[in-house]
Design an enzyme around this catalytic site. Structure first.
Site, PDB file in Angstrom:
ATOM      1  N   PRO A 320      -2.215   7.939   0.839  1.00  0.00           N
ATOM      2  CA  PRO A 320      -3.094   7.219  -0.095  1.00  0.00           C
ATOM      3  C   PRO A 320      -2.451   6.698  -1.373  1.00  0.00           C
ATOM      4  O   PRO A 320      -2.718   7.184  -2.480  1.00  0.00           O
ATOM      5  CB  PRO A 320      -4.169   8.267  -0.408  1.00  0.00           C
ATOM      6  CG  PRO A 320      -3.459   9.578  -0.295  1.00  0.00           C
ATOM      7  CD  PRO A 320      -2.470   9.390   0.829  1.00  0.00           C
ATOM      8  N   CYS A 321      -1.635   5.673  -1.248  1.00  0.00           N
ATOM      9  CA  CYS A 321      -1.036   5.072  -2.434  1.00  0.00           C
ATOM     10  C   CYS A 321      -2.094   4.384  -3.300  1.00  0.00           C
ATOM     11  O   CYS A 321      -1.839   4.080  -4.473  1.00  0.00           O
ATOM     12  CB  CYS A 321       0.067   4.091  -2.040  1.00  0.00           C
ATOM     13  SG  CYS A 321      -0.411   2.832  -0.847  1.00  0.00           S
TER      14      CYS A 321
END
Length: 360
Positions: A320-321
């Site tokens: 989850p950037c």
């Protein structure tokens, strides 16, 4: 009209499709009505607005970014990436007879306009229909070679009458000779539908390697790097990892999944892998900063390097950037676009709030 998006059909064509509620344009563009603040699918059965009151967008998230709300009747977010009926029929025909050669004349005979088909495939798969057909045939040949079939058999079984023509096409498509491909690791890819637009997923035997939005500008460079740096042969196909991510991604967008369990394989530098590991540890519904990640890694002055590694993450959403924001709380760069980043953060925040409410 969004003039920056060259994938949109001509304005007059979109006006006609909107007025006639032409469902053939489902997923090709969206209509946004200035007077109501609502955006719809082209085939929406609501009363047609005046053309002068309408803006056209290529993607549903662009409508959201421009301040429009999704229509409650046609639910454009639910169908943002679903293939229209005429495309689905064609795909079914290809599956039924994979050796058939589809000429423009044959497409027209089936009631399909070649230019419209080309636009749809370029927008949703990143290649033309005919390029997709060639890659699909070559992918079947690759599968045969991996199973021990001779190169001659693979060439003729995939519809090539000339062995030299097959070798040239194979190398042009996969950047490797058929002989070397027998000992390479195939990277299979498939298209996934999501409320934020189509995504492409790629996986090999060890796990999911790539998950990106198809309209991401850097996608072609990422795929080329996987081919050139890591020796992958990229071909259309399906495997257990791809099936698993399709199911889990659907659960995520429904607000029913906070963690992904699909196996991952993330080739890259040691530092990049360290950053990606930290990204994976960011809790669902929460955010952090580049500086915080750098400090956790024991390199407090490496915020910029962390940002670069974050940008090189090939697994959107799963790693989850989008949960990394600026030190000032701003939504910093996201390969899928800031509207999508904001959507994902809102989705997770809302799901957490609902869970907390149910706990009391």
């Amino acid at each position: 009209m969004n003039l920056q998006n060259t994938l949109l059909p001509p304005h007059a064509e979109m006006v006609r499709a909107m007025l006639e509620r032409d469902t053939a344009y489902e997923g090709v563009f969206f209509t946004a009505v200035k007077t109501t603040g609502i955006f719809c699918r082209p085939g929406c059965t609501a009363r047609s607005p005046k053309p002068e009151n309408v803006e056209f967008f290529a993607h549903a998230d662009e409508c959201l970014a421009a301040g429009y709300r999704a229509c409650l009747r046609c639910k454009p977010m639910d169908a943002a990436a679903i293939a229209p009926h005429w495309v689905q029929q064609l795909l079914n025909s290809v599956d039924a007879d994979p050796e058939q050669r589809w000429t423009d004349a044959q497409l027209i005979a089936e009631g399909i306009e070649p230019l419209k088909l080309r636009r749809w495939f370029k927008q949703h798969l990143g290649m033309t229909f005919h390029a997709w057909l060639r890659t699909r045939r070559l992918g079947m040949a690759l599968g045969g070679i991996k199973q021990g079939h001779s190169i001659d058999s693979a060439a003729y079984d995939s519809g090539y009458e000339s062995l030299s023509g097959f070798r040239d096409a194979f190398q042009k498509s996969f950047h490797i000779t058929p002989g070397r491909a027998a000992n390479s690791e195939p990277l299979l890819f498939t298209r996934l539908i999501t409320p934020l637009g189509p995504m492409i997923a790629m996986a090999e035997s060890r796990g999911l390697v790539l998950l990106e939005f198809l309209d991401q500008p850097s996608l072609s460079r990422e795929v080329q790097a996987l081919q050139n740096r890591f020796g992958y042969v990229v071909a259309p196909g399906h495997n257990g990892h791809l099936q698993q991510i399709e199911e889990q991604l659907s659960e995520y967008f429904a607000g029913n999944r906070t963690e992904f369990s699909v196996a991952l394989h993330m080739p890259g530098s040691e530092f990049s892998r360290q950053v990606w590991a930290e990204l994976a540890h960011i809790p669902y519904g929460q955010t952090t900063t580049y500086g915080a990640i750098a400090s956790t890694l024991g390199k407090p002055g490496a915020s910029r390097a962390v940002g670069l590694a974050n940008g090189h993450n090939r697994l959107s959403i799963v790693v989850p950037c989008h949960r990394v924001i600026g030190a000032d709380g701003s939504l910093t760069g996201y390969a899928g676009g800031q509207p999508r980043k904001a959507f994902l953060l809102r989705l997770e925040k809302a799901a957490v709030q609902i869970t907390e409410q149910l706990a009391f």
